[in-house]
Design an enzyme around this catalytic site. Structure first.
Site, PDB file in Angstrom:
ATOM      1  N   LYS A  11       0.821  -1.219   0.000  1.00  0.00           N
ATOM      2  CA  LYS A  11       0.000   0.000   0.000  1.00  0.00           C
ATOM      3  C   LYS A  11       0.858   1.274   0.000  1.00  0.00           C
ATOM      4  O   LYS A  11       2.068   1.212   0.224  1.00  0.00           O
ATOM      5  CB  LYS A  11      -0.938  -0.050   1.212  1.00  0.00           C
ATOM      6  CG  LYS A  11      -1.952  -1.207   1.147  1.00  0.00           C
ATOM      7  CD  LYS A  11      -2.941  -1.157   2.329  1.00  0.00           C
ATOM      8  CE  LYS A  11      -3.967  -2.275   2.246  1.00  0.00           C
ATOM      9  NZ  LYS A  11      -4.960  -2.207   3.358  1.00  0.00           N
ATOM     10  N   TYR A  51     -12.499  -2.288  -3.460  1.00  0.00           N
ATOM     11  CA  TYR A  51     -13.017  -2.345  -2.091  1.00  0.00           C
ATOM     12  C   TYR A  51     -14.543  -2.184  -2.044  1.00  0.00           C
ATOM     13  O   TYR A  51     -15.084  -1.767  -1.021  1.00  0.00           O
ATOM     14  CB  TYR A  51     -12.342  -1.278  -1.227  1.00  0.00           C
ATOM     15  CG  TYR A  51     -10.963  -1.681  -0.723  1.00  0.00           C
ATOM     16  CD1 TYR A  51     -10.788  -2.817   0.069  1.00  0.00           C
ATOM     17  CD2 TYR A  51      -9.840  -0.915  -1.008  1.00  0.00           C
ATOM     18  CE1 TYR A  51      -9.535  -3.187   0.547  1.00  0.00           C
ATOM     19  CE2 TYR A  51      -8.575  -1.277  -0.531  1.00  0.00           C
ATOM     20  CZ  TYR A  51      -8.441  -2.420   0.250  1.00  0.00           C
ATOM     21  OH  TYR A  51      -7.206  -2.782   0.727  1.00  0.00           O
ATOM     22  N   ASN A 114      -2.122   0.319   6.742  1.00  0.00           N
ATOM     23  CA  ASN A 114      -1.558  -0.916   7.301  1.00  0.00           C
ATOM     24  C   ASN A 114      -0.701  -1.701   6.300  1.00  0.00           C
ATOM     25  O   ASN A 114      -0.589  -2.920   6.396  1.00  0.00           O
ATOM     26  CB  ASN A 114      -2.665  -1.763   7.925  1.00  0.00           C
ATOM     27  CG  ASN A 114      -3.728  -2.162   6.923  1.00  0.00           C
ATOM     28  OD1 ASN A 114      -3.603  -1.864   5.739  1.00  0.00           O
ATOM     29  ND2 ASN A 114      -4.746  -2.853   7.378  1.00  0.00           N
ATOM     30  N   HIS A 117      -2.187  -5.509   1.601  1.00  0.00           N
ATOM     31  CA  HIS A 117      -3.469  -6.191   1.403  1.00  0.00           C
ATOM     32  C   HIS A 117      -3.195  -7.632   1.006  1.00  0.00           C
ATOM     33  O   HIS A 117      -2.233  -7.904   0.283  1.00  0.00           O
ATOM     34  CB  HIS A 117      -4.290  -5.541   0.281  1.00  0.00           C
ATOM     35  CG  HIS A 117      -5.368  -6.461  -0.245  1.00  0.00           C
ATOM     36  ND1 HIS A 117      -6.580  -6.598   0.385  1.00  0.00           N
ATOM     37  CD2 HIS A 117      -5.382  -7.335  -1.292  1.00  0.00           C
ATOM     38  CE1 HIS A 117      -7.296  -7.518  -0.271  1.00  0.00           C
ATOM     39  NE2 HIS A 117      -6.589  -7.974  -1.290  1.00  0.00           N
ATOM     40  N   GLU A 128      -9.658 -10.686  -7.756  1.00  0.00           N
ATOM     41  CA  GLU A 128      -8.729  -9.564  -7.562  1.00  0.00           C
ATOM     42  C   GLU A 128      -7.555  -9.641  -8.542  1.00  0.00           C
ATOM     43  O   GLU A 128      -7.144  -8.616  -9.104  1.00  0.00           O
ATOM     44  CB  GLU A 128      -8.239  -9.550  -6.107  1.00  0.00           C
ATOM     45  CG  GLU A 128      -9.368  -9.215  -5.137  1.00  0.00           C
ATOM     46  CD  GLU A 128      -8.970  -9.320  -3.665  1.00  0.00           C
ATOM     47  OE1 GLU A 128      -9.826  -9.030  -2.810  1.00  0.00           O
ATOM     48  OE2 GLU A 128      -7.818  -9.682  -3.365  1.00  0.00           O
TER      49      GLU A 128
END
Ligand code: RTP
Ligand code: MG
Length: 140
Positions: A11, A51, A114, A117, A128
């Site tokens: 991320k 998402y 965080n 993913h 995905e």
């Protein structure tokens, strides 16, 4: 145990701090092989689609803002039991609850920022992966 694939994202908080190599080392040490990888800037449309399951959650807007705030590295990981293995090495969503030695314990800034993913099941992994990679970009 069959060879499985999962989808991974490093991320924007990870690319911003130049942590892609450190995180890839943890992924590889866990026994996963990076069989596809590219650095991209996600559009708001891509992040919203990715998402979509969280569309009604209070943090959705923040999440789309964050995921489009800088470059990300999208990856396909391969190995035995790859989905669960990857979620183990990522650690809990909230870094304060993540186990020692996990990516999120070592590197995540907060529950939102965080660092990584990982798909939550083989079925979502397939969806995905197809959102970001064509078949000939994945070399197992
Ligand atoms: P991911 O989908 O990114 O692998 O993370 P996850 O399964 O551990 O967590 P999930 O519940 O699917 O949430 C997706 C991402 O949304 C952000 N989030 N923010 N502010 C908050 O309370 C909150 N909760 C979740 C995180 O970036 C989380 O990874
Ligand atoms: Mg999730």
């Amino acid at each position: 145990m069959a060879i499985e694939r999962t989808f991974s994202i490093l991320k924007p908080d990870a690319t911003e701090r130049n942590l892609t190599g450190a995180i890839n080392a943890l992924i590889e040490k866990a026994g996963l092989r990076i069989v596809a990888q590219k650095r991209i800037r996600m559009t708001r449309e891509q992040a919203g689609t990715f998402y979509a399951v969280h569309k009604e959650r209070p943090f959705f807007g923040e999440l789309v803002d964050f995921m489009t705030s800088g470059p990300v590295v999208v990856q396909v990981l391969e190995g035995e039991n790859a989905v669960l293995k990857h979620r183990d090495v990522m650690g809990a969503t909230d870094p304060s609850k993540a186990a020692d030695g996990t990516i999120r314990k070592l590197h995540a800034k907060s529950i939102g920022e965080n660092s990584v993913h990982g798909s939550d099941a083989p079925e979502t992994a397939a969806i995905e992966i197809a959102q970001f990679f064509s078949g000939n970009e994945i070399v197992g």
